[in-house]
Design a protein around this motif. Structure first.
Motif, PDB file in Angstrom:
ATOM      1  N   SER A 191       0.754  -1.256   0.015  1.00  0.00           N
ATOM      2  CA  SER A 191      -0.051  -0.164  -0.043  1.00  0.00           C
ATOM      3  C   SER A 191       0.858   1.295  -0.083  1.00  0.00           C
ATOM      4  O   SER A 191       0.459   2.380  -0.580  1.00  0.00           O
ATOM      5  N   GLY A 192       2.088   1.287   0.689  1.00  0.00           N
ATOM      6  CA  GLY A 192       2.936   2.157   0.538  1.00  0.00           C
ATOM      7  C   GLY A 192       3.400   2.519  -0.916  1.00  0.00           C
ATOM      8  O   GLY A 192       3.716   3.521  -1.223  1.00  0.00           O
ATOM      9  N   ALA A 193       3.694   1.343  -1.470  1.00  0.00           N
ATOM     10  CA  ALA A 193       4.160   1.614  -2.821  1.00  0.00           C
ATOM     11  C   ALA A 193       3.065   2.304  -3.829  1.00  0.00           C
ATOM     12  O   ALA A 193       3.365   3.259  -4.467  1.00  0.00           O
ATOM     13  N   SER A 194       1.876   1.857  -3.661  1.00  0.00           N
ATOM     14  CA  SER A 194       0.709   2.142  -4.443  1.00  0.00           C
ATOM     15  C   SER A 194       0.604   3.701  -4.028  1.00  0.00           C
ATOM     16  O   SER A 194      -0.009   4.358  -5.109  1.00  0.00           O
ATOM     17  N   VAL A 195       0.651   3.926  -2.904  1.00  0.00           N
ATOM     18  CA  VAL A 195       0.323   5.610  -2.708  1.00  0.00           C
ATOM     19  C   VAL A 195       1.630   6.549  -3.173  1.00  0.00           C
ATOM     20  O   VAL A 195       1.301   7.639  -3.756  1.00  0.00           O
ATOM     21  N   THR A 196       2.481   5.883  -3.302  1.00  0.00           N
ATOM     22  CA  THR A 196       3.753   6.489  -3.993  1.00  0.00           C
ATOM     23  C   THR A 196       3.723   6.650  -5.346  1.00  0.00           C
ATOM     24  O   THR A 196       3.822   7.734  -5.854  1.00  0.00           O
ATOM     25  N   TRP A 197       2.985   5.546  -5.907  1.00  0.00           N
ATOM     26  CA  TRP A 197       2.738   5.596  -7.447  1.00  0.00           C
ATOM     27  C   TRP A 197       1.652   6.678  -7.746  1.00  0.00           C
ATOM     28  O   TRP A 197       1.846   7.515  -8.708  1.00  0.00           O
ATOM     29  N   ALA A 198       0.587   6.822  -6.802  1.00  0.00           N
ATOM     30  CA  ALA A 198      -0.526   7.669  -7.055  1.00  0.00           C
ATOM     31  C   ALA A 198       0.152   9.119  -6.936  1.00  0.00           C
ATOM     32  O   ALA A 198      -0.158  10.232  -7.765  1.00  0.00           O
ATOM     33  N   HIS A 199       1.204   9.430  -6.115  1.00  0.00           N
ATOM     34  CA  HIS A 199       1.819  10.756  -5.700  1.00  0.00           C
ATOM     35  C   HIS A 199       2.547  11.007  -7.133  1.00  0.00           C
ATOM     36  O   HIS A 199       2.250  12.263  -7.387  1.00  0.00           O
ATOM     37  N   HIS A 200       3.293  10.175  -7.543  1.00  0.00           N
ATOM     38  CA  HIS A 200       4.117  10.411  -8.656  1.00  0.00           C
ATOM     39  C   HIS A 200       3.307  10.824  -9.990  1.00  0.00           C
ATOM     40  O   HIS A 200       3.581  11.580 -10.980  1.00  0.00           O
ATOM     41  N   ALA A 201       1.939  10.039 -10.199  1.00  0.00           N
ATOM     42  CA  ALA A 201       1.254  10.084 -11.027  1.00  0.00           C
ATOM     43  C   ALA A 201       0.416  11.510 -11.154  1.00  0.00           C
ATOM     44  O   ALA A 201       0.394  12.075 -11.931  1.00  0.00           O
ATOM     45  N   ILE A 202       0.255  12.086  -9.786  1.00  0.00           N
ATOM     46  CA  ILE A 202      -0.167  13.631  -9.887  1.00  0.00           C
ATOM     47  C   ILE A 202       0.734  14.413 -10.064  1.00  0.00           C
ATOM     48  O   ILE A 202       0.315  15.472 -10.791  1.00  0.00           O
TER      49      ILE A 202
END
Length: 262
Positions: free
Chosen positions: A140-151
């Motif tokens: 989940s930490g990796a996926s929220v980082t993915w979302a941050h970079h996507a933003i």
């Protein structure tokens, strides 16, 4: 016309209302725990008032930040400092209970058999549900980082997918934590081990629920185009909070489940 970049907040009724709501909630909780007649109703009323205060207060802040443009770079910087200080205070919360855990485990007293884990306690093995939950939370930490970079890259759809995945993993983590509690062979009243175990894991579980709510609100805001490449402070705060939850769990797994149960 103002000659500074700071936001002078308009008078608001919500701080006073929130204080009154927390007061009612506290009275209701006390009455309910002591078996007073009507204590459950008072508790429900207070909790509902707290939820309403959270909703209307956050609504006003979102309006000020997103639609009225009051959150300038200087204001955002101050809020970031506030979030960091808040998380620092949360670190101190867990330090207190880790300290208690180490105090009981490094010098076990005769009252608990002079051994650790205490005599009569069957500990939860670290290589089953706790290890699975570790992989889930790190993912989940990796996926929220993915979302941050996507933003940051302007990829709104990818950011939404990252947040959906993070929330789903958080819900699964909470489910397995609840399952572990149901199957646990000891309770919070079983010596210092039970009290520190449930305070640490339960406190962390509460933070997971709060973080999940935080991320869910960010998902709704992202869906409604509230966040841009340069203006997504609410998401940054949620992501930072979630990484804090991840790090605390790593300490919990190593100290409580692995080392503390050996």
């Amino acid at each position: 016309m103002r000659n500074h970049p700071f936001h002078l907040v308009n008078p608001s009724p919500w701080p006073l209302f929130a204080s009154f709501a927390v007061f009612i909630f506290t009275i209701g909780m006390t009455q309910y725990m002591h078996g007073f007649i009507g204590g459950g109703y008072t508790l429900t009323l207070g909790f509902s008032m707290v939820l309403y205060a959270m909703y209307v207060w956050w609504r006003d802040i979102i309006r000020e930040a997103t639609f009225e443009g009051h959150h300038t770079q200087a204001v955002q910087r101050g809020i970031r400092y506030g979030v960091i200080l808040f998380i620092t205070s949360e670190v101190m919360f867990f330090v207190a209970f880790f300290w208690s855990f180490f105090h009981g485990s490094l010098a076990p007293t005769i009252e608990i058999g002079a051994v650790w884990p205490p005599k009569g306690i069957s500990v939860i093995g670290p290589w089953e549900v706790p290890l699975l939950n570790t992989f889930i939370l790190l993912s989940s930490g990796a996926s929220v980082t993915w979302a941050h970079h996507a933003i940051l890259a302007g990829e709104r759809k990818q950011a939404l997918n990252g947040l959906y995945m993070t929330i789903a993993l958080a819900v699964v983590f909470t489910f397995f934590q609840a399952y572990e509690y149901v199957e646990a062979p000891f309770t919070i009243s079983d010596s210092v081990y039970g009290s520190t175990f449930y305070m640490l894991t339960g406190g962390h579980g509460l933070h997971v629920i709060v973080g999940t709510t935080f991320l869910a609100i960010c998902t709704i805001r992202l869906y409604n185009y509230h966040f841009t490449k340069s203006h997504h402070l609410g998401f940054e705060a949620a992501a930072l909070y979630w990484h804090f939850v991840d790090v605390v769990w790593l300490f919990l797994f190593v100290v409580v489940y692995w080392w503390g149960g050996a």
